[in-house]
Each structure stands twice: as C-alpha cells, then as structure tokens.
Design a protein around this motif. Sequence first.
Motif, mmCIF file in Angstrom:
data_model
loop_
_atom_site.group_PDB
_atom_site.id
_atom_site.type_symbol
_atom_site.label_atom_id
_atom_site.label_comp_id
_atom_site.label_asym_id
_atom_site.label_seq_id
_atom_site.Cartn_x
_atom_site.Cartn_y
_atom_site.Cartn_z
ATOM 1 N N GLY A 1 -2.767 2.358 2.944
ATOM 2 C CA GLY A 1 -3.582 1.858 1.846
ATOM 3 C C GLY A 1 -4.664 0.941 2.395
ATOM 4 N N ARG A 2 -5.887 1.084 1.881
ATOM 5 C CA ARG A 2 -6.996 0.323 2.438
ATOM 6 C C ARG A 2 -7.915 -0.215 1.363
ATOM 7 N NH1 ARG A 2 -9.988 4.051 6.673
ATOM 8 N NH2 ARG A 2 -9.924 5.413 4.829
ATOM 9 N N MET A 3 -8.449 -1.396 1.629
ATOM 10 C CA MET A 3 -9.584 -1.950 0.895
ATOM 11 C C MET A 3 -10.416 -2.711 1.930
ATOM 12 S SD MET A 3 -8.023 -3.374 -2.709
ATOM 13 C CE MET A 3 -9.634 -3.709 -3.391
ATOM 14 N N ARG A 4 -11.694 -2.859 1.659
ATOM 15 C CA ARG A 4 -12.558 -3.581 2.584
ATOM 16 C C ARG A 4 -13.362 -4.621 1.810
ATOM 17 N NH1 ARG A 4 -14.928 -2.259 7.614
ATOM 18 N NH2 ARG A 4 -14.125 -0.142 7.438
ATOM 19 N N ASP A 5 -13.340 -5.849 2.312
ATOM 20 C CA ASP A 5 -14.135 -6.935 1.746
ATOM 21 C C ASP A 5 -15.313 -7.172 2.680
ATOM 22 O OD1 ASP A 5 -15.116 -9.210 0.486
ATOM 23 O OD2 ASP A 5 -13.709 -10.537 1.523
ATOM 24 N N PHE B 1 -5.848 5.243 -0.807
ATOM 25 C CA PHE B 1 -4.585 5.595 -0.150
ATOM 26 C C PHE B 1 -4.782 6.889 0.627
ATOM 27 C CE2 PHE B 1 -3.473 3.045 -3.835
ATOM 28 C CZ PHE B 1 -2.638 2.099 -3.265
ATOM 29 N N GLU B 2 -4.403 6.853 1.887
ATOM 30 C CA GLU B 2 -4.599 7.996 2.759
ATOM 31 C C GLU B 2 -3.252 8.471 3.303
ATOM 32 O OE1 GLU B 2 -7.305 9.246 6.645
ATOM 33 O OE2 GLU B 2 -7.243 7.176 5.938
ATOM 34 N N GLN B 3 -2.961 9.734 3.079
ATOM 35 C CA GLN B 3 -1.723 10.306 3.557
ATOM 36 C C GLN B 3 -1.856 10.695 5.028
ATOM 37 O OE1 GLN B 3 1.093 10.441 1.838
ATOM 38 N NE2 GLN B 3 0.188 9.665 -0.064
ATOM 39 N N ARG B 4 -1.024 10.105 5.868
ATOM 40 C CA ARG B 4 -0.971 10.450 7.282
ATOM 41 C C ARG B 4 0.362 11.135 7.568
ATOM 42 N NH1 ARG B 4 -4.423 7.067 10.367
ATOM 43 N NH2 ARG B 4 -6.299 6.698 9.113
ATOM 44 N N LYS B 5 0.460 11.811 8.694
ATOM 45 C CA LYS B 5 1.702 12.496 9.039
ATOM 46 C C LYS B 5 2.849 11.507 9.240
ATOM 47 C CE LYS B 5 -0.427 16.592 11.108
ATOM 48 N NZ LYS B 5 0.028 17.464 10.016
#
Length: 503
Positions: A209-213, A200-204
């Motif tokens: 939320g990210r995942m990579r397959d 989870f990345e906080q942006r302004k």
Amino acid sequence: MSQTTTGWTLTDNPLNLDESGEWAGFWWLPDAPDEQVPGVLRYDPEAGLSLSLIGAFEDRITSNPFPGVTAFHEGNRNWDVIHGAAEQREITLLGCVPNSSKRTIGARVKSPDKQTITATIAIIGARVRGQNDAVFSAAEVSVEDLGLWAASSVFEGFLGASDGKPDGTGSISVKPVETQTVMVDGTEFRLVHRHTLPFFEQRKHGTVGRMRDTAFVRVAPTGLYSLSRALETASLVQDLIALATHRAAGVIWLRLEVAGTKSASSSDRPMLRRSADVLYSPTARGDHDAKAVDHHRVLFTCESLPFQEIVPRWCEAHGRLQAAINMILSLRYAPARYVENNLLTVVGAAEVLHRGLGIDEKPFSAAEFKAMRDAMLKQVPEEHQGRFKAAIRNDPTLRDRLYDLAARPDQDAIARLMPDVDRWASRTTKARNDLAHEGKTPNHSFDELIAIVEVTTAVVILNVLHELGLPGERQREILQQHPQLRVTASNAREWLADRLADS
C-alpha cells in the motif's frame, strides 16, 4: 489564509527532471505555423532534449545576390523558439540548434528528409513566444529535501500496543496540513503539501500500500509571470534548501500555471487550472526517489526559522549577498578537486560577504588617508606616481575582514568552531596571499589548508545564518550536532591552534 493540503491523482503528477519522456506530434516555426513537420521530442535526464523530425526546417544560411540565384553560406541557422502539438498538449521548445540534417534531394529513391534538433528548455503544456513572455500566473517548484526542511507532513502513524508491547496493530492516517503563506513585495509564497490517493499494488510476495506526500513551494506574483522569472524563483528556492541542508539540492520538478485557464468544474470539486511542466538543466537535478538527507545534517528547518519569517529574509539576503552565497554554494554543487581552488573561492566569498554586509569600514578617515598618501607620493618619482597611487587603498585588509566576520555570529558558536580566531585569520591571510602572489603555499601543509577552507566556509555560512535571524542557540546546536561541522571544529583544534605557531 486558511488553506489545507489536497489529494493528488497520478495523472496530476508533474514531470520529474530525472525521468525520461517522449512526445510524438507536429512541429513548426512561429512565423510559419502552416508548415508543420512530424517528429518526436525526447527528453533524457543526462542527454537533455532532442527533437527528431521526419522532414526538416531550413537551417541553411542563404542569400540572393541576383534574381533567381541562391547562395549558400557557412554555418547553420538556429531558432529561438519552436512550437509543437503532441500527446494532446501544446509544447514550446527554446534555444533550438540543428544537430544533424539529412536531405534526400536528387536521391535515387525518394524519401523524406530527416533532421535532429537539440533544445535547451521545453515547456510541456503551453505555447509561448520566448522566455520573457508573461503568460503564467504562478510557478510551483519541488526541490530535494524540501519536505524535511518544511518539518511537516500529512502522515501520522500509530502503533498498537498491549501491556506495553506492540500487538501487531497500527495505522497510517492522513491529516491535512494547513498551507503556510507569506507576501514578499507583492508576490505570494506558499508552502504546500499535496498527497496521492491510497494505492494498493499486488505483488507475488504480498500486497503493498502506498501514498506519497509532496511538499513544494508555490509562488504567485500580483501580475503575470514569465519563464525567466520562474527559473529565477526555482533557483531562489533551490539555494535556500541547499543552504539549509548544507549540501547540493537538486530541482525535482518545475511546473507553471497558465494564466486565465480555469476550467469548468462541478460544485463539489475545486476549480482546476491548466499547468505546464518545464524540462531544463538546473544547477543540480533532483532524484525524486532518493532517501532524504539525515536530519542531523540539516542546519535549520521551518521549526527554527518559520516559513513566514525565513522567506522574506531570504529574498532580501539572496539579492544583497548573492555573489557570496553563489561562491559558497559552488563548493556544494561543484567542489573543485584541488584545495587551492577551494581556498581562493572561500576566501573570495568571505571578502565579498564582508562588503555585502555593509561593514566595510575605512581604516583611516578620508582626510587622514589623503594626507598620508600625498606625503608618500612626494617620495615617488613622477613617472611612477600613477601606479603607486593606484596601489594605495583605504580599505580593510583581508585579516580585518576575517576578524569582522568572526565577530558577527553567536560567539559561543564561533568558540566551538575554532579555538583561536587570531590564528585562523593570520594563517588564512598568509595562505591566500602566498597563493595569489607567489603561486604556491610553501608555509602550509595540505591538512592545514583543508582546515582553513573548512573553517572559513563555516564562518561564511554562520554569517549568512546570523543575517537570516537564526537564533544563537541553534547556531551552537549546529556546531555540536552536525557531523561535518564537528569534524571541522576538530581539524581547527589540530591545525589552527596556538601550539602550532610559526617557528
């Protein structure tokens, strides 16, 4: 073999060939491990590998004609291998050439020498003696659109709905995908999925939320593996995906597993192996963040040809038909700017494919051919008989070969590709012969030449797909659904139909 996907932390990420990197450490020649020189290795996707040394290896070519006398000769010394230790990793550089050397002997202000060396390949994580040094147990390769070709994913999505309308709820879940495995001549091929952990990345503007397959192919022979064999494996997988997607497919990363390097692990974690990343220049370099090709442009996936079936067939066909496959794929990787080049390439691919398929039937029996040839030679002056005899061959004509190739794939698919096989074979033969023998094609328009190149390319590809066992139903679907092949069929109807017969 029952095996599923595993999680992949950020530190496990292989080195992508489209991303820059830098390693500062010490470097030395294999035969002088105590003479280490500090320096920085840099990798740039466009510029390649460059080693900047604070100091220098002796790159001058010298001899000692007399005791105490050193003679310097033209040229520079190259090195097959340079070893290094940087960023807590062993490194091997292969194919090393000095680019520039600055020596400060006799300078007014004493300072270290400087030297820049370019390298062809870097192995980040292992020290080897050369490309044929068998010290690896497996290779893993990721290629563009391999995940699309695999036709599987660890992700599942759910959208909530109330009274048949989306209600704003939903979820994305991870469901492990079982690894598919097949053995080919003592080598194990696996189609593996590996995913990152949730991030989870906080942006302004909010939270992302990210995942990579990531889907990749893992290849493990019974014995040990060398870099040269691993590069061949990467090309094998790359060519398969290029054929399946009908476009150039770049290698995203290549990782090797160092043999005999299991590390200690706790009982609740799998055993880990030390890996080494390979930085090199493949036929095409992949873009790991680019969007996948549209699924309508894919000729086949593991749904139409399961992994356990396509891999053994591809390994056999790739070796037997490699020349023709290379020629036809070159039109995807490096298309020529001029239609004449493409014409010679694709017709050459058709001829080579015909021979590789083993349908190179002789027009006449050996006895018939000998009798006819002997009769003709009697009419030729003796001094010209050798030249005349060499020109007479009992081989199928180009037109014969084209007819044979058109007769092999699904005939409904061929009918959808072009309205008239006779017209295509005739016009293709004349175009190739005019260009090869006269240096020009005065009887063909530019648009007709393009149609000939496109249709002949499609015929070659359909033959390869037929050889791989692609069902006729799927061959017909390709001609109906693939945007480029639909255009090819349209051009064939316009330029290779009976109504355009020669005047």
